[in-house]
Design a protein around this motif. Structure first.
Motif, PDB file in Angstrom:
ATOM      1  N   GLU A  81      47.250  70.013  20.080  1.00 35.70           N
ATOM      2  CA  GLU A  81      48.029  68.783  19.977  1.00 35.70           C
ATOM      3  C   GLU A  81      47.271  67.666  20.655  1.00 35.70           C
ATOM      4  N   LEU A  82      47.200  66.547  19.978  1.00 34.03           N
ATOM      5  CA  LEU A  82      46.517  65.375  20.495  1.00 34.03           C
ATOM      6  C   LEU A  82      47.493  64.207  20.418  1.00 34.03           C
ATOM      7  N   GLY A  83      47.680  63.517  21.522  1.00 34.81           N
ATOM      8  CA  GLY A  83      48.602  62.382  21.556  1.00 34.81           C
ATOM      9  C   GLY A  83      47.890  61.129  22.006  1.00 34.81           C
ATOM     10  N   ALA A  84      48.289  60.005  21.468  1.00 34.90           N
ATOM     11  CA  ALA A  84      47.751  58.702  21.859  1.00 34.90           C
ATOM     12  C   ALA A  84      48.916  57.716  21.911  1.00 34.90           C
ATOM     13  N   GLY A  85      48.901  56.879  22.926  1.00 38.01           N
ATOM     14  CA  GLY A  85      49.979  55.911  23.061  1.00 38.01           C
ATOM     15  C   GLY A  85      49.650  54.845  24.083  1.00 38.01           C
ATOM     16  N   VAL A  86      50.628  54.029  24.373  1.00 35.08           N
ATOM     17  CA  VAL A  86      50.477  52.952  25.345  1.00 35.08           C
ATOM     18  C   VAL A  86      51.583  53.051  26.386  1.00 35.08           C
ATOM     19  N   VAL A  87      51.290  52.538  27.557  1.00 37.29           N
ATOM     20  CA  VAL A  87      52.280  52.443  28.624  1.00 37.29           C
ATOM     21  C   VAL A  87      52.771  51.005  28.648  1.00 37.29           C
ATOM     22  N   MET A  88      54.081  50.831  28.551  1.00 36.32           N
ATOM     23  CA  MET A  88      54.644  49.482  28.557  1.00 36.32           C
ATOM     24  C   MET A  88      55.864  49.444  29.477  1.00 36.32           C
ATOM     25  N   GLU A  89      56.225  48.256  29.870  1.00 40.96           N
ATOM     26  CA  GLU A  89      57.392  48.093  30.738  1.00 40.96           C
ATOM     27  C   GLU A  89      58.650  48.407  29.946  1.00 40.96           C
ATOM     28  N   LYS A  90      59.537  49.172  30.559  1.00 40.85           N
ATOM     29  CA  LYS A  90      60.803  49.521  29.920  1.00 40.85           C
ATOM     30  C   LYS A  90      61.673  48.273  29.847  1.00 40.85           C
ATOM     31  N   PRO A  91      62.330  48.027  28.701  1.00 42.70           N
ATOM     32  CA  PRO A  91      63.180  46.841  28.606  1.00 42.70           C
ATOM     33  C   PRO A  91      64.373  46.931  29.555  1.00 42.70           C
ATOM     34  N   ALA A  92      64.803  45.795  30.017  1.00 46.39           N
ATOM     35  CA  ALA A  92      65.944  45.745  30.942  1.00 46.39           C
ATOM     36  C   ALA A  92      67.227  46.134  30.215  1.00 46.39           C
ATOM     37  N   ALA A  93      68.101  46.797  30.936  1.00 46.06           N
ATOM     38  CA  ALA A  93      69.401  47.161  30.370  1.00 46.06           C
ATOM     39  C   ALA A  93      70.247  45.901  30.218  1.00 46.06           C
ATOM     40  N   PRO A  94      71.067  45.823  29.176  1.00 48.49           N
ATOM     41  CA  PRO A  94      71.909  44.640  29.014  1.00 48.49           C
ATOM     42  C   PRO A  94      72.894  44.512  30.177  1.00 48.49           C
ATOM     43  N   SER A  95      73.165  43.290  30.560  1.00 46.01           N
ATOM     44  CA  SER A  95      74.089  43.054  31.675  1.00 46.01           C
ATOM     45  C   SER A  95      74.987  41.870  31.336  1.00 46.01           C
ATOM     46  N   CYS A  96      75.927  41.614  32.201  1.00 48.45           N
ATOM     47  CA  CYS A  96      76.845  40.487  31.998  1.00 48.45           C
ATOM     48  C   CYS A  96      76.119  39.147  32.110  1.00 48.45           C
ATOM     49  N   ALA A  97      74.954  39.118  32.761  1.00 44.48           N
ATOM     50  CA  ALA A  97      74.212  37.867  32.909  1.00 44.48           C
ATOM     51  C   ALA A  97      73.680  37.367  31.569  1.00 44.48           C
ATOM     52  N   THR A  98      73.482  38.254  30.611  1.00 49.27           N
ATOM     53  CA  THR A  98      72.940  37.853  29.310  1.00 49.27           C
ATOM     54  C   THR A  98      74.026  37.593  28.275  1.00 49.27           C
ATOM     55  N   LEU A  99      75.291  37.608  28.664  1.00 56.75           N
ATOM     56  CA  LEU A  99      76.398  37.329  27.754  1.00 56.75           C
ATOM     57  C   LEU A  99      76.558  35.833  27.545  1.00 56.75           C
ATOM     58  N   PRO A 100      77.110  35.398  26.403  1.00 58.10           N
ATOM     59  CA  PRO A 100      77.419  33.972  26.234  1.00 58.10           C
ATOM     60  C   PRO A 100      78.534  33.551  27.186  1.00 58.10           C
ATOM     61  N   ASN A 101      78.768  32.242  27.295  1.00 56.63           N
ATOM     62  CA  ASN A 101      79.758  31.736  28.250  1.00 56.63           C
ATOM     63  C   ASN A 101      81.197  32.025  27.840  1.00 56.63           C
ATOM     64  N   ASP A 102      81.472  32.169  26.559  1.00 55.07           N
ATOM     65  CA  ASP A 102      82.820  32.477  26.060  1.00 55.07           C
ATOM     66  C   ASP A 102      82.721  33.788  25.288  1.00 55.07           C
ATOM     67  N   VAL A 103      83.389  34.827  25.776  1.00 53.74           N
ATOM     68  CA  VAL A 103      83.209  36.152  25.197  1.00 53.74           C
ATOM     69  C   VAL A 103      84.524  36.916  25.186  1.00 53.74           C
ATOM     70  N   SER A 104      84.707  37.772  24.182  1.00 53.64           N
ATOM     71  CA  SER A 104      85.879  38.644  24.155  1.00 53.64           C
ATOM     72  C   SER A 104      85.511  39.983  24.794  1.00 53.64           C
ATOM     73  N   VAL A 105      86.519  40.762  25.125  1.00 53.54           N
ATOM     74  CA  VAL A 105      86.286  42.073  25.722  1.00 53.54           C
ATOM     75  C   VAL A 105      85.539  42.967  24.735  1.00 53.54           C
ATOM     76  N   ASP A 106      85.876  42.876  23.448  1.00 57.06           N
ATOM     77  CA  ASP A 106      85.200  43.694  22.436  1.00 57.06           C
ATOM     78  C   ASP A 106      83.718  43.335  22.333  1.00 57.06           C
ATOM     79  N   GLN A 107      83.399  42.029  22.335  1.00 61.38           N
ATOM     80  CA  GLN A 107      82.006  41.595  22.264  1.00 61.38           C
ATOM     81  C   GLN A 107      81.229  42.055  23.493  1.00 61.38           C
TER      82      GLN A 107
END
Length: 118
Positions: A45-71
């Motif tokens: 088995e031969l593998g090739a790839g890249v190491v990259m930064e893991k994306p940040a988990a979504p948080s309340c800081a990235t929500l719009p200013n007016d949001v429903s509980v479902d959204q």
């Protein structure tokens, strides 16, 4: 026994946690492809790839200013049912959102807006 005489080759994606750490808040992960070759009971088995930064988990800081509980639940990746609606509402209030209005029967609000004080 015949199946061991016929060579088999598979190309597939692979990924996971990286062995090195860049010191970033989210950590690193590897993403790549692997080539596996099997013949006469031996496997290479031969593998090739890249190491990259893991994306940040979504948080309340990235929500719009007016949001429903479902959204907010969809954005945060929380499955939606009556018990988790309360948890999502708690997370919104903790992040600085305030309810627009409460229902007449005293149940929790379904829409929240970001406080102007933040």
């Amino acid at each position: 026994m015949i199946r061991h005489l016929i060579p088999r080759m598979v190309i597939s994606p692979w990924g996971g946690a990286a062995l090195t750490g860049s010191g970033s808040r989210n950590g690193d992960e590897t993403v790549g492809r692997s080539l596996a070759f099997q013949w006469f009971g031996l496997m290479f088995e031969l593998g090739a790839g890249v190491v990259m930064e893991k994306p940040a988990a979504p948080s309340c800081a990235t929500l719009p200013n007016d949001v429903s509980v479902d959204q907010a639940a969809r954005h945060l990746g929380i499955p939606l049912h009556p018990y988790t609606r309360v948890e999502v509402a708690y997370q919104l209030v903790k992040a600085g959102f305030r309810p627009i209005h409460r229902h007449a029967n005293g149940s929790m609000s379904t829409r929240y807006v970001r406080s102007a004080a933040l």
